[in-house]
Write a protein that holds these residues in place. Sequence first.
Motif: not given
Length: 350
Positions: A282-285, A291-294, A309-312, A328-330
Amino acid sequence: MEQVEKVREYLTNNNLDALLVSDKADQYYLANFTGDDGFVVIDSKNIYIVTDARFFEQIKVESPNSTIVNIVQTPLADFISNSYKSIAIESDSLLAADYQTIVDTGIKIESANLLVKKLRMHKSPEEIALIKKAAEITDKVYDHIVKFIKIGMTEKEVANEIEYFGKKLGAQALSFETIVASGIRSSYPHGNATDKKIDEGDVVTLDFGFVYKNYFSDITRTVAMGSIDSEMKKVYEAVLSAEEAGMKFAPMVETFGDLDRVVRGHIEDSGYGEYFNHGTGHGLGLVCHDYPTIRRSNNDQLESNIVFTVEPGIYLPGKAGVRIEDDMYVNDKGESVRLTNSTNELIIIK
Ligand SMILES: [Mn+2]
């Protein structure tokens, strides 16, 4: 302010007189309003904060460019209908009762739910720096907690230490209720800490985060207490490889839906696809689950400077679960940048 100008552009393009901002994070983002009761209204010229006297003094300091409207003297619907013929609303946060009073005035209403959320999605360097500070607190807490946690402690004892230590390091608040889920409870993706004692052989999922100057962080690690069985080791490796793949390929995919497919693909290839029962992240801030839900259906472009976030996770019912999460971010160079930097390798606590 650039963001307010973007809102005004939207209003002009859509023939709307004003935006009623009811979402708290959006209110802070656009008007620096931190009060927990009130509304922000943005039109082509002004920013109004419609609230009561409890917040007037802080608005003068925090939002000197806005105009105060006393909601006790001028109820929200009166203010809106006296000033405008049409208004955009945020229907995912406006209370039905407030909405009804505006409907009753007969003015034109349009929903603009994602307008401000999509602006907030792209972070400035200053915002990224604040999220990084929040993430650094979580890293320091994880480093501390792997030394603190012992077999025989209760989940709550561990959660209390996480929360106390993070606040001691300067956190403004918790991002959410701390998750410490041990043994069979680790198979609940969101198992809040209980009085259960942590046993030898348990895996323990620790999911926590801290707020720093209104910006959120969010980390999950799963640790092993003593030895864990070979299946849980296999599950851990599958989650780790999926998480690493997500962070590595984020700069190369087109959309957030594609990112979900990459991560989910790794879990499916490991044979545990049916046990990964939530989105990839999900987005983080200004909000933790922002937003957004991944998830697969999200077609938003994965552009630079969006923090997420990346959270499998894999959760075997009646047995145990593993989740690993980083922020993370790009960046503008197309590189993947991690904001949480704790090791994601399995830590075995003796
Ligand atoms: Mn999360």
